[in-house]
Design a protein around this motif. Structure first.
Motif, PDB file in Angstrom:
ATOM      1  N   HIS A  90      56.980  -8.680  39.791  1.00 44.97           N
ATOM      2  CA  HIS A  90      57.038  -9.084  38.384  1.00 44.97           C
ATOM      3  C   HIS A  90      57.280  -7.878  37.480  1.00 44.97           C
ATOM      4  CE1 HIS A  90      54.726 -13.177  38.717  1.00 44.97           C
ATOM      5  NE2 HIS A  90      55.969 -13.234  39.151  1.00 44.97           N
ATOM      6  N   ASP A  91      56.532  -6.805  37.703  1.00 45.39           N
ATOM      7  CA  ASP A  91      56.671  -5.618  36.866  1.00 45.39           C
ATOM      8  C   ASP A  91      58.087  -5.040  36.963  1.00 45.39           C
ATOM      9  OD1 ASP A  91      54.047  -5.942  36.143  1.00 45.39           O
ATOM     10  OD2 ASP A  91      53.276  -4.262  37.325  1.00 45.39           O
ATOM     11  N   ALA A  92      58.641  -5.034  38.173  1.00 48.77           N
ATOM     12  CA  ALA A  92      59.988  -4.500  38.368  1.00 48.77           C
ATOM     13  C   ALA A  92      61.041  -5.397  37.727  1.00 48.77           C
ATOM     14  CB  ALA A  92      60.278  -4.329  39.859  1.00 48.77           C
ATOM     15  N   SER A  93      60.753  -6.687  37.627  1.00 49.38           N
ATOM     16  CA  SER A  93      61.736  -7.637  37.096  1.00 49.38           C
ATOM     17  C   SER A  93      61.719  -7.724  35.577  1.00 49.38           C
ATOM     18  CB  SER A  93      61.483  -9.042  37.672  1.00 49.38           C
ATOM     19  OG  SER A  93      60.362  -9.661  37.049  1.00 49.38           O
ATOM     20  N   ALA A  94      60.631  -7.259  34.951  1.00 46.37           N
ATOM     21  CA  ALA A  94      60.467  -7.442  33.511  1.00 46.37           C
ATOM     22  C   ALA A  94      61.631  -6.849  32.722  1.00 46.37           C
ATOM     23  CB  ALA A  94      59.141  -6.832  33.061  1.00 46.37           C
TER      24      ALA A  94
END
Length: 255
Positions: A90-94
């Protein structure tokens, strides 16, 4: 070539590559996967090639378990390491959200607020294990922009699991809530996410049943077969189960 079991038909492994049938979302998903790798999230397939018929991605080494939650996949280590992987993904996709142009093709509808790119099916059968450690995530076909809690809701549903079918259920309600709490803690869920989680789980399953019906009505043979096999009935029973125990679950989440 080695034919890989589970998921869709027509998926093969050749050396360190996986060849899969391409679909309307493949170009968008390849763009997403490329972004994740650029952001340092390497625990997912890396795009290799794409044409009108096939896509090629890297093979993620490890064990994938398509059975119910027994053995390594049922361990607390698998549960918590999977939750940490979800958070990292999730953090990488934000930051990918900012690059969206609105012409991307997703299998599931975009949901507001678009905080991250959700995996859409973060279930045990889409995690790759090394022993009891979750080391990879596969099958991003259902990825789509949505709030974090939308993905967390379905992941908790699958990993607790809050399921009633004889093949899928595991433990008592107390056991399921305990596992849900461990998953949420390992993910780093906020109080706001936790307060919305039971309702989000119910809404997520309702949306899934609606999607299955809509696709079946469009003539999608796979979903027509799913409805004929009664898959939607299992989800509807689980919705009822979660609804009946919602207050107990919410009380424990908010302690």
């Amino acid at each position: 070539m080695e034919k890989l079991s589970g998921g869709r038909d027509g998926i093969y492994r050749t050396r360190n590559h996986v060849i899969r049938p391409a679909n309307k979302t493949s170009r968008t998903i390849h763009s997403l996967l490329t972004h994740l790798h650029r952001q340092g999230f390497h625990q997912c397939p890396k795009p290799i090639a794409l044409d009108h018929e096939h896509e090629t991605v890297s093979f993620v080494e490890g064990q994938v378990d398509n059975s119910p939650l027994i053995g390594n996949i049922a361990s607390k280590q698998a549960l918590t390491s999977a939750a940490k992987l979800l958070r990292q993904m999730h953090d990488a996709s934000a930051s990918y959200i900012d690059s969206l142009e609105g012409n991307e093709t997703w299998m599931f509808p975009v949901r507001e607020p678009t905080e991250v790119i959700c995996h859409g099916d973060f279930a045990p059968y889409n995690l790759v294990l090394n022993g009891e450690e979750a080391v990879g995530v596969i099958d991003f076909d259902t990825a789509h922009p949505a709030p974090r809690v939308w993905d967390l809701a379905y992941a908790v549903y699958c990993w607790a699991p809050f399921k009633t079918h004889e093949f899928d259920k595991m433990g008592t309600l107390d056991d399921q809530i305990s596992r849900a709490l461990m998953f949420c803690k390992a993910y780093g869920a906020t109080k706001g996410m936790l307060s919305n989680l039971p309702d989000a789980m119910i809404e997520r399953l309702q949306a899934l049943v609606s999607f299955m019906r809509e696709e079946a009505e469009k003539g999608n043979a796979a979903f027509q077969q799913n409805l004929e096999d009664g898959h939607h009935l299992a989800y509807e029973k689980d919705i009822q189960y979660i609804s009946q125990n919602k207050q107990t679950f919410l009380t424990e989440l908010m302690k």
